[in-house]
Design a protein around this motif. Structure first.
Motif, PDB file in Angstrom:
ATOM      1  N   LEU A 109       0.948  -1.340   0.133  1.00 34.79           N
ATOM      2  CA  LEU A 109      -0.173   0.114   0.076  1.00 34.79           C
ATOM      3  C   LEU A 109       0.912   1.436  -0.105  1.00 34.79           C
ATOM      4  O   LEU A 109       0.632   2.241  -0.683  1.00 34.79           O
ATOM      5  N   GLU A 110       1.915   1.313   0.972  1.00 31.74           N
ATOM      6  CA  GLU A 110       2.736   2.287   0.975  1.00 31.74           C
ATOM      7  C   GLU A 110       3.583   2.775  -0.390  1.00 31.74           C
ATOM      8  O   GLU A 110       3.792   3.736  -1.001  1.00 31.74           O
ATOM      9  N   ARG A 111       4.012   1.715  -1.156  1.00 30.70           N
ATOM     10  CA  ARG A 111       4.751   1.997  -2.420  1.00 30.70           C
ATOM     11  C   ARG A 111       3.732   2.608  -3.498  1.00 30.70           C
ATOM     12  O   ARG A 111       4.064   3.390  -4.183  1.00 30.70           O
ATOM     13  N   ALA A 112       2.428   2.205  -3.527  1.00 26.53           N
ATOM     14  CA  ALA A 112       1.431   2.548  -4.289  1.00 26.53           C
ATOM     15  C   ALA A 112       1.098   4.087  -4.122  1.00 26.53           C
ATOM     16  O   ALA A 112       0.975   4.796  -4.770  1.00 26.53           O
ATOM     17  N   ALA A 113       1.105   4.376  -2.688  1.00 24.89           N
ATOM     18  CA  ALA A 113       0.524   5.712  -2.162  1.00 24.89           C
ATOM     19  C   ALA A 113       1.949   6.578  -2.712  1.00 24.89           C
ATOM     20  O   ALA A 113       1.567   7.886  -2.954  1.00 24.89           O
ATOM     21  N   VAL A 114       3.189   6.194  -2.313  1.00 24.61           N
ATOM     22  CA  VAL A 114       4.380   7.031  -2.812  1.00 24.61           C
ATOM     23  C   VAL A 114       4.219   7.134  -4.217  1.00 24.61           C
ATOM     24  O   VAL A 114       4.633   8.527  -4.441  1.00 24.61           O
TER      25      VAL A 114
ATOM     26  N   ALA B  10       5.501  14.268   2.650  1.00 25.99           N
ATOM     27  CA  ALA B  10       6.101  13.465   3.610  1.00 25.99           C
ATOM     28  C   ALA B  10       5.984  12.108   3.531  1.00 25.99           C
ATOM     29  O   ALA B  10       4.569  11.776   3.505  1.00 25.99           O
ATOM     30  N   LEU B  11       7.026  11.597   3.683  1.00 22.06           N
ATOM     31  CA  LEU B  11       6.768   9.955   3.522  1.00 22.06           C
ATOM     32  C   LEU B  11       7.220   9.403   4.562  1.00 22.06           C
ATOM     33  O   LEU B  11       7.568   9.502   5.439  1.00 22.06           O
ATOM     34  N   GLY B  12       6.226   8.220   4.570  1.00 20.47           N
ATOM     35  CA  GLY B  12       6.261   7.419   5.891  1.00 20.47           C
ATOM     36  C   GLY B  12       7.800   6.890   6.105  1.00 20.47           C
ATOM     37  O   GLY B  12       8.596   6.705   5.358  1.00 20.47           O
ATOM     38  N   GLY B  13       8.097   6.628   7.640  1.00 25.82           N
ATOM     39  CA  GLY B  13       9.568   6.169   7.950  1.00 25.82           C
ATOM     40  C   GLY B  13      10.157   5.179   7.201  1.00 25.82           C
ATOM     41  O   GLY B  13      11.279   5.108   6.925  1.00 25.82           O
ATOM     42  N   GLY B  14       9.348   4.033   6.841  1.00 21.42           N
ATOM     43  CA  GLY B  14       9.842   2.944   5.959  1.00 21.42           C
ATOM     44  C   GLY B  14       9.610   3.109   4.570  1.00 21.42           C
ATOM     45  O   GLY B  14       9.914   1.989   3.830  1.00 21.42           O
ATOM     46  N   ALA B  15       9.454   4.030   4.156  1.00 21.99           N
ATOM     47  CA  ALA B  15       9.048   4.091   2.375  1.00 21.99           C
ATOM     48  C   ALA B  15      10.247   3.867   1.742  1.00 21.99           C
ATOM     49  O   ALA B  15      10.293   3.073   0.763  1.00 21.99           O
ATOM     50  N   VAL B  16      11.451   4.361   2.354  1.00 22.54           N
ATOM     51  CA  VAL B  16      12.556   4.164   1.395  1.00 22.54           C
ATOM     52  C   VAL B  16      13.011   2.749   1.347  1.00 22.54           C
ATOM     53  O   VAL B  16      14.012   2.342   0.797  1.00 22.54           O
ATOM     54  N   LEU B  17      12.575   1.912   2.235  1.00 19.81           N
ATOM     55  CA  LEU B  17      13.108   0.308   2.072  1.00 19.81           C
ATOM     56  C   LEU B  17      12.861  -0.281   0.840  1.00 19.81           C
ATOM     57  O   LEU B  17      13.432  -0.968   0.420  1.00 19.81           O
ATOM     58  N   ALA B  18      11.800   0.329   0.065  1.00 17.75           N
ATOM     59  CA  ALA B  18      11.448  -0.248  -1.257  1.00 17.75           C
ATOM     60  C   ALA B  18      12.536   0.424  -2.269  1.00 17.75           C
ATOM     61  O   ALA B  18      12.529   1.569  -2.624  1.00 17.75           O
ATOM     62  N   PRO B  19      13.150  -0.621  -2.907  1.00 20.65           N
ATOM     63  CA  PRO B  19      14.149  -0.243  -4.083  1.00 20.65           C
ATOM     64  C   PRO B  19      13.214   0.830  -5.108  1.00 20.65           C
ATOM     65  O   PRO B  19      13.880   1.833  -5.463  1.00 20.65           O
TER      66      PRO B  19
ATOM     67  N   ARG C  11      16.839   2.104  17.342  1.00 21.72           N
ATOM     68  CA  ARG C  11      18.264   1.938  17.016  1.00 21.72           C
ATOM     69  C   ARG C  11      18.412   1.090  15.793  1.00 21.72           C
ATOM     70  O   ARG C  11      19.034   1.354  14.884  1.00 21.72           O
ATOM     71  N   GLU C  12      17.685  -0.133  15.865  1.00 22.30           N
ATOM     72  CA  GLU C  12      17.872  -1.071  14.889  1.00 22.30           C
ATOM     73  C   GLU C  12      17.416  -0.834  13.498  1.00 22.30           C
ATOM     74  O   GLU C  12      17.935  -0.874  12.385  1.00 22.30           O
ATOM     75  N   LEU C  13      16.166  -0.177  13.755  1.00 25.74           N
ATOM     76  CA  LEU C  13      15.423   0.464  12.372  1.00 25.74           C
ATOM     77  C   LEU C  13      16.352   1.569  11.843  1.00 25.74           C
ATOM     78  O   LEU C  13      16.567   1.367  10.553  1.00 25.74           O
ATOM     79  N   MET C  14      16.752   2.553  12.560  1.00 29.75           N
ATOM     80  CA  MET C  14      17.831   3.449  11.990  1.00 29.75           C
ATOM     81  C   MET C  14      18.815   2.842  11.578  1.00 29.75           C
ATOM     82  O   MET C  14      19.736   3.531  10.413  1.00 29.75           O
ATOM     83  N   ASP C  15      19.611   2.132  12.062  1.00 27.07           N
ATOM     84  CA  ASP C  15      20.802   1.376  11.418  1.00 27.07           C
ATOM     85  C   ASP C  15      20.645   0.780  10.179  1.00 27.07           C
ATOM     86  O   ASP C  15      21.332   1.014   9.217  1.00 27.07           O
ATOM     87  N   ALA C  16      19.278   0.061   9.947  1.00 33.24           N
ATOM     88  CA  ALA C  16      19.143  -0.393   8.577  1.00 33.24           C
ATOM     89  C   ALA C  16      18.573   0.799   7.605  1.00 33.24           C
ATOM     90  O   ALA C  16      18.979   0.630   6.592  1.00 33.24           O
ATOM     91  N   ARG C  17      18.016   1.770   8.171  1.00 35.06           N
ATOM     92  CA  ARG C  17      17.322   2.954   7.308  1.00 35.06           C
ATOM     93  C   ARG C  17      18.227   4.094   7.216  1.00 35.06           C
ATOM     94  O   ARG C  17      18.287   4.644   5.923  1.00 35.06           O
ATOM     95  N   ARG C  18      19.268   4.516   8.033  1.00 33.89           N
ATOM     96  CA  ARG C  18      19.952   5.611   7.803  1.00 33.89           C
ATOM     97  C   ARG C  18      20.857   5.562   6.421  1.00 33.89           C
ATOM     98  O   ARG C  18      20.781   6.558   5.815  1.00 33.89           O
ATOM     99  N   PRO C  19      21.260   4.634   5.812  1.00 31.92           N
ATOM    100  CA  PRO C  19      22.136   4.667   4.728  1.00 31.92           C
ATOM    101  C   PRO C  19      21.018   4.788   3.661  1.00 31.92           C
ATOM    102  O   PRO C  19      21.221   5.500   2.445  1.00 31.92           O
ATOM    103  N   LEU C  20      19.955   4.496   3.688  1.00 35.17           N
ATOM    104  CA  LEU C  20      18.916   4.329   2.665  1.00 35.17           C
ATOM    105  C   LEU C  20      18.444   5.949   2.541  1.00 35.17           C
ATOM    106  O   LEU C  20      18.344   6.498   1.535  1.00 35.17           O
ATOM    107  N   TYR C  21      18.038   6.522   3.805  1.00 37.31           N
ATOM    108  CA  TYR C  21      17.686   7.960   3.821  1.00 37.31           C
ATOM    109  C   TYR C  21      18.617   8.720   3.308  1.00 37.31           C
ATOM    110  O   TYR C  21      18.286   9.646   2.566  1.00 37.31           O
TER     111      TYR C  21
END
Length: 175
Positions: A65-70, A82-91, A134-144
């Motif tokens: 749903l998030e990928r479609a919304a973005v 404004a994108l949801g916190g995890g939106a950048v997870l999708a290539p 912290r774990e979410l940010m460790d995974a997501r910071r490089p993507l952000y």
């Protein structure tokens, strides 16, 4: 013509609690435009809160749903997004953000705890909020960082100060 950009004037990415919606609304008011939040779009489409989508259909369904919304918002919206916190997870989402004026609102865990709180209904922070954040940010910071045109720290700063810095770094004209 070079430099023509269609799509949002500014796209805000970052973790939950970074102030994407609050700062987005301030930026939109300053720029004389509107702010759109993809999490809000998802809630509207699904007809229920994000926490219920996670519980009822699971995270993979929410991410679809998030990928479609973005994708829709990037194609349609010309204001602040404004994108949801995890939106950048999708290539696919990171590809769509290439070339867009993206600002990563960054902050540390202490600030996140202060803002999000430890009892907020955030589906990804149910067990140990500090550790999971912290774990979410460790995974997501490089993507952000990968998608960002600019990185703006929000720690110990008011939304107005953050919005002001974004206007400066992106050299946006105020109305």
């Amino acid at each position: 013509m070079t430099g023509t950009h269609t799509g949002p004037a500014v796209v805000l990415v970052g973790p939950m609690g970074a102030g994407k919606t609050t700062v987005g609304e301030l930026l939109a008011a300053t720029l004389g435009t509107t702010c759109r939040d993809t999490d809000h779009d998802i809630v509207e489409t699904a007809g229920k809160p994000i926490s219920e989508i996670f519980l009822d259909e699971g995270e993979p369904h929410f991410r679809a749903l998030e990928r479609a919304a973005v994708r829709t918002a990037l194609a349609e919206h010309t204001g602040v997004l404004a994108l949801g916190g995890g939106a950048v997870l999708a290539p696919e989402t990171r590809e769509l953000l290439a070339g867009a004026p993206v600002v990563f609102l960054d902050m540390d865990v202490a600030e996140a705890v202060k803002r999000v709180g430890l009892d907020a209904p955030r589906p990804l922070l149910m067990m140990n909020p500090r550790k999971q954040w912290r774990e979410l940010m460790d995974a997501r910071r490089p993507l952000y960082t990968e998608v960002a045109t600019a990185v703006v720290r929000t720690d110990e700063r008011t939304p107005d100060e953050v919005a002001g810095e974004i206007l400066d770094v992106l050299e946006l004209k105020q109305t």
